[in-house]
Design an enzyme around this catalytic site. Sequence first.
Site, PDB file in Angstrom:
ATOM      1  N   ASP A  12       0.813  -1.227   0.000  1.00 23.45           N
ATOM      2  CA  ASP A  12       0.000   0.000   0.000  1.00 23.45           C
ATOM      3  C   ASP A  12       0.840   1.267   0.000  1.00 23.45           C
ATOM      4  O   ASP A  12       0.448   2.286   0.553  1.00 23.45           O
ATOM      5  CB  ASP A  12      -0.978   0.008   1.190  1.00 23.45           C
ATOM      6  CG  ASP A  12      -1.843  -1.231   1.175  1.00 23.45           C
ATOM      7  OD1 ASP A  12      -2.376  -1.536   0.102  1.00 23.45           O
ATOM      8  OD2 ASP A  12      -1.951  -1.907   2.212  1.00 23.45           O
ATOM      9  N   LYS A  15       1.956   1.992  -5.145  1.00 22.51           N
ATOM     10  CA  LYS A  15       2.600   1.491  -6.367  1.00 22.51           C
ATOM     11  C   LYS A  15       1.697   1.542  -7.579  1.00 22.51           C
ATOM     12  O   LYS A  15       2.153   1.771  -8.688  1.00 22.51           O
ATOM     13  CB  LYS A  15       3.034   0.022  -6.193  1.00 22.51           C
ATOM     14  CG  LYS A  15       4.058  -0.211  -5.147  1.00 22.51           C
ATOM     15  CD  LYS A  15       4.355  -1.692  -5.010  1.00 22.51           C
ATOM     16  CE  LYS A  15       3.152  -2.497  -4.576  1.00 22.51           C
ATOM     17  NZ  LYS A  15       2.639  -2.201  -3.235  1.00 22.51           N
ATOM     18  N   GLY A  39      -4.398  -4.778  -4.000  1.00 25.75           N
ATOM     19  CA  GLY A  39      -5.442  -3.804  -4.315  1.00 25.75           C
ATOM     20  C   GLY A  39      -4.773  -2.493  -4.650  1.00 25.75           C
ATOM     21  O   GLY A  39      -4.260  -1.822  -3.774  1.00 25.75           O
ATOM     22  N   HIS A  40      -4.701  -2.172  -5.920  1.00 27.46           N
ATOM     23  CA  HIS A  40      -4.034  -0.942  -6.353  1.00 27.46           C
ATOM     24  C   HIS A  40      -5.077   0.068  -6.809  1.00 27.46           C
ATOM     25  O   HIS A  40      -5.759  -0.162  -7.801  1.00 27.46           O
ATOM     26  CB  HIS A  40      -3.071  -1.235  -7.504  1.00 27.46           C
ATOM     27  CG  HIS A  40      -1.944  -2.160  -7.135  1.00 27.46           C
ATOM     28  ND1 HIS A  40      -1.186  -2.807  -8.059  1.00 27.46           N
ATOM     29  CD2 HIS A  40      -1.459  -2.521  -5.932  1.00 27.46           C
ATOM     30  CE1 HIS A  40      -0.265  -3.541  -7.441  1.00 27.46           C
ATOM     31  NE2 HIS A  40      -0.423  -3.380  -6.149  1.00 27.46           N
ATOM     32  N   GLN A 213       2.379  -5.952  -3.018  1.00 29.93           N
ATOM     33  CA  GLN A 213       2.681  -5.740  -1.603  1.00 29.93           C
ATOM     34  C   GLN A 213       4.051  -5.044  -1.475  1.00 29.93           C
ATOM     35  O   GLN A 213       4.413  -4.295  -2.362  1.00 29.93           O
ATOM     36  CB  GLN A 213       2.627  -7.057  -0.808  1.00 29.93           C
ATOM     37  CG  GLN A 213       1.238  -7.678  -0.728  1.00 29.93           C
ATOM     38  CD  GLN A 213       0.905  -8.562  -1.912  1.00 29.93           C
ATOM     39  OE1 GLN A 213       1.718  -9.320  -2.377  1.00 29.93           O
ATOM     40  NE2 GLN A 213      -0.317  -8.463  -2.397  1.00 29.93           N
TER      41      GLN A 213
HETATM   42  P1  IMP Z   1      -2.454 -12.882   2.094  1.00 26.18           P
HETATM   43  O1  IMP Z   1      -1.578 -12.316   1.042  1.00 26.18           O
HETATM   44  O2  IMP Z   1      -3.915 -12.680   1.826  1.00 26.18           O
HETATM   45  O3  IMP Z   1      -2.119 -14.314   2.424  1.00 26.18           O
HETATM   46  O4  IMP Z   1      -2.166 -12.069   3.451  1.00 26.18           O
HETATM   47  C1  IMP Z   1      -0.936 -12.161   4.132  1.00 26.18           C
HETATM   48  C2  IMP Z   1      -0.538 -10.814   4.723  1.00 26.18           C
HETATM   49  O5  IMP Z   1      -0.261  -9.902   3.669  1.00 26.18           O
HETATM   50  C3  IMP Z   1      -1.643 -10.142   5.558  1.00 26.18           C
HETATM   51  O6  IMP Z   1      -1.034  -9.396   6.591  1.00 26.18           O
HETATM   52  C4  IMP Z   1      -2.298  -9.194   4.568  1.00 26.18           C
HETATM   53  O7  IMP Z   1      -2.942  -8.109   5.196  1.00 26.18           O
HETATM   54  C5  IMP Z   1      -1.076  -8.740   3.781  1.00 26.18           C
HETATM   55  N1  IMP Z   1      -1.410  -8.296   2.433  1.00 26.18           N
HETATM   56  C6  IMP Z   1      -1.743  -9.043   1.369  1.00 26.18           C
HETATM   57  N2  IMP Z   1      -1.952  -8.276   0.285  1.00 26.18           N
HETATM   58  C7  IMP Z   1      -1.735  -7.009   0.671  1.00 26.18           C
HETATM   59  C8  IMP Z   1      -1.767  -5.757   0.000  1.00 26.18           C
HETATM   60  O8  IMP Z   1      -2.029  -5.641  -1.201  1.00 26.18           O
HETATM   61  N3  IMP Z   1      -1.477  -4.665   0.752  1.00 26.18           N
HETATM   62  C9  IMP Z   1      -1.151  -4.751   2.064  1.00 26.18           C
HETATM   63  N4  IMP Z   1      -1.103  -5.887   2.735  1.00 26.18           N
HETATM   64  C10 IMP Z   1      -1.389  -7.014   2.046  1.00 26.18           C
HETATM   65 MG    MG Z   2      -2.959  -1.951  -1.796  1.00 26.51          MG
END
Ligand code: IMP
Ligand code: MG
Length: 402
Positions: A12, A15, A39-40, A213
Amino acid sequence: MKSIVFGLQWGDEGKGKVTTYLSRKYDYVVRYSGGSNAGHTVEYGDFKLVHHLVPSFDVRTDTIGYISNGVVVDLEVLNKEVEELKRLGFDVSKRIKVSNLAHVVLPVHKMLDEKFEMAKGDKAVGTTKRGIGPAYADKVHRIGLRLVDFEDKQNALEKLKFISELYKNLYSIDWTDYDKVFEEYEKIRSFVVSPIEIRKELQNSNVLFEGTQGVMLDIDMGSYPYVTGTYCNTTGVEPGLGYPMNIDKRIGVFKAYLTRVGEGPFPTELFGEDAEKLRKAGKEYGATTGRPRRCGWLDLPLLKYAIEISDCTEMIMTKADVLSCMDKILVGVRYTLCGKKIELPTNLEMLSKVEVEFIEFEGWKDLNDVNFKKFVEFLEKETGRKITYISTGANVEDIVKM
Ligand code: IMP
Ligand code: MG
């Protein structure tokens, strides 16, 4: 020219917007890892897009987006995004390519993600529940379904039945709606390409690789186990593509403060009123899950670590404008434990116990303020990297070259 845009924090960093802006100079934007957990958000002024799987290219140009085999693809999410773009008048169906070696995120993966998180109790990671971990796990278990499997419907059906049986026996998860998967596949089948076919084209084109991420959520180099299921570091490009690729620029994006979604240590975290103020001003709510993001001050030991392991060549700072809501700006500069200075610990137990020494900057009203210039100079000196662009607002055009 080959460049990567990637996150230097816990995701977040902005990017999506930065990639969209830079994409105009490139023929391809390539997603090399992650899935629809990403989520961009990109604001174009008269419309706004939230990318989960469609690479963040400027939809008004003719840049092509490639989703490589390092990505796990939720077909339904991809279709919804393409539909939304069509609704807005952008037919991108000729501009999206997906590797046929990409693994598919199935409904069972999302069900297992949820179940695992529940079962872990206070050890839960706080995942996005998008099935990312289970989909990568099945890739490694060698039972995953790849897009190439759909070329023979009978073969795909047998694999789906096999996965369904295993999930029933191992995890007591019931799922048999195979028709829905085939339906979604039909809608994207024209996007599917062989990674071998596209290799020469990528080599001869200007390519911008888009990280997902941030480095601190990288499966190996991040704050394990509070990480995602794959590579968020710049090192993910080659495994994501499946072949070597020389990169000219590694552009690390960081936010002028820090946020994190999900569990895990966060040494510079703010609580109470200050956290709420920053969260509101920065609209810090997850683009995928809507969860309020945890907010805190910029953490220099963490940023320096991320720069080092990613071999970052230049940086882009985002959301410094948001900090004008604060009178004083703090930056965490050193970690101590029982009075002793310590480097960034890979040991999470320690990271959750460290105390942080901060230095304080006078706040700024806008980005022309001399106080902001001091902040930038300080960061460049400390990190040894140039800040080449500063994002000055949410819109894709709100960015200045330094
Ligand atoms: P997962 O990727 O859904 O398995 O989540 C694993 C960790 O990565 C968790 O702490 C999520 O909140 C974090 N996470 C996954 N995708 C994002 C993102 O796009 N932005 C911020 N945190 C993320
Ligand atoms: Mg994001």
